[in-house]
Enzyme design. Structure first.
Site, PDB file in Angstrom:
ATOM      1  N   LYS A 198     -10.753   2.867  -7.758  1.00  0.00           N
ATOM      2  CA  LYS A 198      -9.485   1.575  -8.212  1.00  0.00           C
ATOM      3  C   LYS A 198      -9.440   0.885  -7.018  1.00  0.00           C
ATOM      4  CE  LYS A 198      -6.610  -0.933 -10.026  1.00  0.00           C
ATOM      5  NZ  LYS A 198      -6.250  -0.882 -10.746  1.00  0.00           N
TER       6      LYS A 198
ATOM      7  N   ASN B  36      -8.812  -3.494  -6.459  1.00  0.00           N
ATOM      8  CA  ASN B  36      -7.577  -4.207  -5.371  1.00  0.00           C
ATOM      9  C   ASN B  36      -7.849  -4.418  -3.760  1.00  0.00           C
ATOM     10  OD1 ASN B  36      -6.178  -1.046  -7.013  1.00  0.00           O
ATOM     11  ND2 ASN B  36      -5.607  -3.523  -7.470  1.00  0.00           N
TER      12      ASN B  36
ATOM     13  N   GLU C 201       2.866  -4.255  -2.246  1.00  0.00           N
ATOM     14  CA  GLU C 201       2.037  -2.758  -2.260  1.00  0.00           C
ATOM     15  C   GLU C 201       0.864  -2.243  -1.047  1.00  0.00           C
ATOM     16  OE1 GLU C 201       1.346  -2.091  -6.352  1.00  0.00           O
ATOM     17  OE2 GLU C 201       2.633  -0.574  -6.194  1.00  0.00           O
TER      18      GLU C 201
ATOM     19  N   GLY D 277       9.757   2.033 -14.856  1.00  0.00           N
ATOM     20  CA  GLY D 277       9.272   0.857 -14.401  1.00  0.00           C
ATOM     21  C   GLY D 277       8.212   0.224 -15.486  1.00  0.00           C
TER      22      GLY D 277
END
Ligand SMILES: NC(=O)C1=CN([C@@H]2O[C@H](COP(=O)(O)OP(=O)(O)OC[C@H]3O[C@@H](n4cnc5c(N)ncnc54)[C@H](OP(=O)(O)O)[C@@H]3O)[C@@H](O)[C@H]2O)C=CC1
Ligand SMILES: CC(C)(CO)C(=O)C(=O)O
Length: 315
Positions: A186, A190, A270, A7
């Site tokens: 993390k 986001n 996402e 990807g």
């Protein structure tokens, strides 16, 4: 090392190009023929510090015919993980390590269910990449940290050796014995900027000018921190403004979050793996998450308005 970037879009090309420059045998796998053909014809063009440089490396639209590799870095967007990894089983040999550097939660469990536990390490990265055109990416790798670890927290020789090799190749990597906390640290970054950049369409240079955006980001992060605390996760910070600051540090003003890039490319985001995960875990733990629920609703609204959701259902 023989490395496959599964990807290799914005981030995968930036990381793969960096590792290839250091002498590793890297193959970029991306289903988009235009990107692959451009790399095969002209090399991968990496833009960093305002300059373009060319890296010559292998590229393919799938893993058919490839021999097993030492390392697979999974960098498809989360909704594509299952299909991509299932189709790449043949490059996972007895000693191959597979690491997702994707954002969100739940990737490692999925990889383990497909490949078995012994192949899977967990990882997260603060590096960044923006797709500028076929075969051309903005590379935000230098000086940004990547963290890997065994799922059970053991600091193993294989994790230590891999971190050292990646660091020597320009991907600054360390091993953590608390990888669950790393994943949530993390996630907070986001949660701070992904959805807000996506719905507003703003680059980092623009996003950070608006106090209203900052306050919304900090409120979303504070909710996610309360959820993490209820789950017993020991976060690196208790300051909800820290992930907001960390999200953009070291990245150029023209940087676009990966969630904004998804919408601009007509791809599903996402959101279910990021703010959606906060809402789900919050519900499970009895912690209210109204700001994150609103961000989920807004991003899904944009996906619907732009026809992305309908195309995903039809696919
Ligand atoms: N971009 C960034 O700065 C950062 C991204 N991340 C995370 O990294 C991951 C990747 O993000 P990003 O690089 O932005 O995403 P991109 O969409 O740019 O790259 C993923 C690429 O994988 C391709 N792909 C999907 N399925 C397959 C498959 N089965 N076989 C081969 N190729 C496939 C996609 O094709 P198609 O275009 O057709 O969908 C796409 O080109 C995400 O989880 C993101 O959250 C983490 C930190 C920073
Ligand atoms: C680059 C970074 C760290 C913050 O925006 C990111 O993870 C993303 O854009 O998805």
């Amino acid at each position: 090392m023989r490395i496959c970037i599964l990807g290799a879009g914005a981030l995968g090309s930036a990381i793969g190009g960096t590792l290839a420059e250091a002498g590793h045998e890297v193959t970029l796998v991306n289903r988009n023929r235009g990107h692959v053909d451009a790399i095969r014809e002209r090399g991968l063009v990496l833009r960093g510090d305002g300059h373009d440089r060319i890296v010559h490396l292998a590229a393919a639209t799938d893993t058919a015919g490839m021999a097993p590799v030492d390392l697979v870095l999974v960098l498809v967007k989360s909704p594509d993980t299952e299909a991509a990894v299932s189709a790449a089983r043949s490059i996972v040999g007895p000693d191959t390590l597979v690491i997702s550097l994707q954002n969100g939660v739940g990737q490692e469990e999925l990889l383990t269910s497909i490949l078995g536990r012994r192949h899977v390490l967990a990882g997260r990265t603060y590096t960044g990449g923006v797709m500028l055109g076929p075969g051309h990416v903005l590379c935000g790798v230098a000086g940004k940290e990547t963290i890997i670890g065994e799922m059970d927290g053991a600091v193993t020789p294989r994790a230590a050796a891999l971190a050292q090799a990646l660091t020597e190749a320009g991907l600054d990597t360390r091993v953590s014995a608390e990888i669950r906390a790393v994943i949530w640290d993390k996630l907070l970054v986001n949660v701070a900027t992904g959805a807000l950049a996506a719905v507003t369409g703003l680059t980092y240079g623009q996003l950070y000018q608006l106090p209203e955006i900052e306050e919304t980001a900090v409120a979303a992060v504070a909710e996610a921190m309360a959820v993490a605390q209820a789950c017993g996760i020991r976060l690196a910070t208790s300051d909800p403004r820290a992930p907001w600051r960390k999200a953009s540090s070291g990245l150029p003003p023209e940087f676009k979050t990966s969630m904004l890039q998804s919408l601009e490319n007509g791809r599903r985001t996402e959101i279910d793996f990021i703010n959606g995960a906060v809402v789900r875990e919050g519900r499970r733990m009895g912690v209210p998450t109204p700001v994150n629920a609103t961000l989920v609703a807004l991003v899904k609204g944009v996906e619907t308005r732009t026809g992305i959701s309908a195309r995903a259902v039809a696919a």
